[in-house]
Design a protein around this motif. Structure first.
Motif, PDB file in Angstrom:
ATOM      1  N   TYR A 165     -91.982  79.292  -2.329  1.00  0.00           N
ATOM      2  CA  TYR A 165     -91.341  79.051  -3.610  1.00  0.00           C
ATOM      3  C   TYR A 165     -91.843  80.022  -4.668  1.00  0.00           C
ATOM      4  O   TYR A 165     -92.887  80.660  -4.504  1.00  0.00           O
ATOM      5  CB  TYR A 165     -91.581  77.610  -4.073  1.00  0.00           C
ATOM      6  CG  TYR A 165     -93.035  77.269  -4.280  1.00  0.00           C
ATOM      7  CD1 TYR A 165     -93.658  77.504  -5.504  1.00  0.00           C
ATOM      8  CD2 TYR A 165     -93.794  76.708  -3.262  1.00  0.00           C
ATOM      9  CE1 TYR A 165     -94.990  77.195  -5.693  1.00  0.00           C
ATOM     10  CE2 TYR A 165     -95.121  76.392  -3.444  1.00  0.00           C
ATOM     11  CZ  TYR A 165     -95.715  76.644  -4.665  1.00  0.00           C
ATOM     12  OH  TYR A 165     -97.033  76.336  -4.840  1.00  0.00           O
ATOM     13  N   ARG A 166     -91.064  80.118  -5.740  1.00  0.00           N
ATOM     14  CA  ARG A 166     -91.455  80.898  -6.907  1.00  0.00           C
ATOM     15  C   ARG A 166     -91.258  80.008  -8.128  1.00  0.00           C
ATOM     16  O   ARG A 166     -90.211  79.376  -8.289  1.00  0.00           O
ATOM     17  CB  ARG A 166     -90.609  82.164  -7.034  1.00  0.00           C
ATOM     18  CG  ARG A 166     -91.062  83.057  -8.184  1.00  0.00           C
ATOM     19  CD  ARG A 166     -90.366  84.410  -8.201  1.00  0.00           C
ATOM     20  NE  ARG A 166     -88.950  84.248  -8.485  1.00  0.00           N
ATOM     21  CZ  ARG A 166     -87.973  84.703  -7.696  1.00  0.00           C
ATOM     22  NH1 ARG A 166     -88.248  85.325  -6.569  1.00  0.00           N
ATOM     23  NH2 ARG A 166     -86.717  84.528  -8.030  1.00  0.00           N
ATOM     24  N   LEU A 167     -92.259  79.947  -8.949  1.00  0.00           N
ATOM     25  CA  LEU A 167     -92.216  79.137 -10.156  1.00  0.00           C
ATOM     26  C   LEU A 167     -91.882  80.032 -11.343  1.00  0.00           C
ATOM     27  O   LEU A 167     -92.567  81.013 -11.606  1.00  0.00           O
ATOM     28  CB  LEU A 167     -93.572  78.462 -10.378  1.00  0.00           C
ATOM     29  CG  LEU A 167     -93.713  77.579 -11.594  1.00  0.00           C
ATOM     30  CD1 LEU A 167     -92.749  76.405 -11.529  1.00  0.00           C
ATOM     31  CD2 LEU A 167     -95.143  77.092 -11.725  1.00  0.00           C
ATOM     32  N   GLU A 168     -90.795  79.704 -12.031  1.00  0.00           N
ATOM     33  CA  GLU A 168     -90.374  80.449 -13.210  1.00  0.00           C
ATOM     34  C   GLU A 168     -90.421  79.500 -14.402  1.00  0.00           C
ATOM     35  O   GLU A 168     -89.435  78.848 -14.744  1.00  0.00           O
ATOM     36  CB  GLU A 168     -88.972  81.026 -13.002  1.00  0.00           C
ATOM     37  CG  GLU A 168     -88.913  82.018 -11.861  1.00  0.00           C
ATOM     38  CD  GLU A 168     -87.532  82.583 -11.622  1.00  0.00           C
ATOM     39  OE1 GLU A 168     -86.584  82.233 -12.361  1.00  0.00           O
ATOM     40  OE2 GLU A 168     -87.407  83.380 -10.676  1.00  0.00           O
ATOM     41  N   LEU A 169     -91.600  79.417 -15.022  1.00  0.00           N
ATOM     42  CA  LEU A 169     -91.803  78.465 -16.110  1.00  0.00           C
ATOM     43  C   LEU A 169     -90.899  78.744 -17.305  1.00  0.00           C
ATOM     44  O   LEU A 169     -90.448  77.816 -17.969  1.00  0.00           O
ATOM     45  CB  LEU A 169     -93.259  78.469 -16.551  1.00  0.00           C
ATOM     46  CG  LEU A 169     -94.234  77.784 -15.594  1.00  0.00           C
ATOM     47  CD1 LEU A 169     -95.656  77.917 -16.097  1.00  0.00           C
ATOM     48  CD2 LEU A 169     -93.868  76.329 -15.407  1.00  0.00           C
ATOM     49  N   ALA A 170     -90.622  80.007 -17.589  1.00  0.00           N
ATOM     50  CA  ALA A 170     -89.783  80.349 -18.740  1.00  0.00           C
ATOM     51  C   ALA A 170     -88.398  79.712 -18.611  1.00  0.00           C
ATOM     52  O   ALA A 170     -87.773  79.378 -19.610  1.00  0.00           O
ATOM     53  CB  ALA A 170     -89.659  81.860 -18.872  1.00  0.00           C
ATOM     54  N   HIS A 171     -87.935  79.543 -17.370  1.00  0.00           N
ATOM     55  CA  HIS A 171     -86.627  78.940 -17.122  1.00  0.00           C
ATOM     56  C   HIS A 171     -86.733  77.507 -16.608  1.00  0.00           C
ATOM     57  O   HIS A 171     -85.730  76.904 -16.238  1.00  0.00           O
ATOM     58  CB  HIS A 171     -85.842  79.780 -16.109  1.00  0.00           C
ATOM     59  CG  HIS A 171     -85.568  81.153 -16.597  1.00  0.00           C
ATOM     60  ND1 HIS A 171     -86.344  82.239 -16.240  1.00  0.00           N
ATOM     61  CD2 HIS A 171     -84.632  81.626 -17.449  1.00  0.00           C
ATOM     62  CE1 HIS A 171     -85.876  83.322 -16.832  1.00  0.00           C
ATOM     63  NE2 HIS A 171     -84.844  82.977 -17.573  1.00  0.00           N
ATOM     64  N   ARG A 172     -87.964  76.997 -16.547  1.00  0.00           N
ATOM     65  CA  ARG A 172     -88.219  75.647 -16.010  1.00  0.00           C
ATOM     66  C   ARG A 172     -87.584  75.497 -14.632  1.00  0.00           C
ATOM     67  O   ARG A 172     -86.867  74.540 -14.350  1.00  0.00           O
ATOM     68  CB  ARG A 172     -87.707  74.580 -16.949  1.00  0.00           C
ATOM     69  CG  ARG A 172     -88.429  74.535 -18.254  1.00  0.00           C
ATOM     70  CD  ARG A 172     -87.920  73.432 -19.107  1.00  0.00           C
ATOM     71  NE  ARG A 172     -88.780  73.262 -20.266  1.00  0.00           N
ATOM     72  CZ  ARG A 172     -88.543  72.403 -21.220  1.00  0.00           C
ATOM     73  NH1 ARG A 172     -87.493  71.625 -21.150  1.00  0.00           N
ATOM     74  NH2 ARG A 172     -89.349  72.308 -22.236  1.00  0.00           N
ATOM     75  N   LEU A 173     -87.864  76.461 -13.773  1.00  0.00           N
ATOM     76  CA  LEU A 173     -87.200  76.545 -12.480  1.00  0.00           C
ATOM     77  C   LEU A 173     -88.223  76.680 -11.357  1.00  0.00           C
ATOM     78  O   LEU A 173     -89.158  77.471 -11.449  1.00  0.00           O
ATOM     79  CB  LEU A 173     -86.265  77.763 -12.474  1.00  0.00           C
ATOM     80  CG  LEU A 173     -85.521  78.060 -11.190  1.00  0.00           C
ATOM     81  CD1 LEU A 173     -84.488  76.979 -10.896  1.00  0.00           C
ATOM     82  CD2 LEU A 173     -84.845  79.416 -11.286  1.00  0.00           C
ATOM     83  N   LEU A 174     -88.025  75.895 -10.312  1.00  0.00           N
ATOM     84  CA  LEU A 174     -88.769  76.059  -9.073  1.00  0.00           C
ATOM     85  C   LEU A 174     -87.742  76.529  -8.048  1.00  0.00           C
ATOM     86  O   LEU A 174     -86.838  75.783  -7.677  1.00  0.00           O
ATOM     87  CB  LEU A 174     -89.412  74.751  -8.618  1.00  0.00           C
ATOM     88  CG  LEU A 174     -90.203  74.847  -7.316  1.00  0.00           C
ATOM     89  CD1 LEU A 174     -91.441  75.713  -7.510  1.00  0.00           C
ATOM     90  CD2 LEU A 174     -90.590  73.473  -6.830  1.00  0.00           C
TER      91      LEU A 174
END
Length: 83
Positions: free
Chosen positions: A61-70
């Protein structure tokens, strides 16, 4: 913080080949994974990870906090199901 869960096309294809009971179990385990992510800990924006769930699925997985996306970038079924 609430996160959205998104599957990359490759991960989605893997799940489409699994029986519905296995997909339901995976869904439950992914919910627990998201709930237990150390969002204030070692993961950084854009951070990636690999986890092996109790069902045997290997999930990248990749966590993209700026987009609130996992983003689930790759899902590998347990060896008994991978064919």
């Amino acid at each position: 913080m609430a996160l959205r869960l998104q599957l990359a096309p490759r991960a989605l294809r893997t799940l489409c080949g699994c029986p519905s009971s296995m997909r339901e179990r995976l869904q439950s385990e992914l919910g627990a994974l998201v709930a237990g992510l150390p969002l204030d800990g070692p993961l950084v924006p854009g951070g990636t990870g690999l986890v092996v769930l109790d069902s045997g699925f290997r999930v990248r997985y990749r966590l993209e906090l700026a987009h609130r996306l996992l983003l689930l970038t790759h899902v590998q079924a347990p060896h008994t199901q991978a064919r």
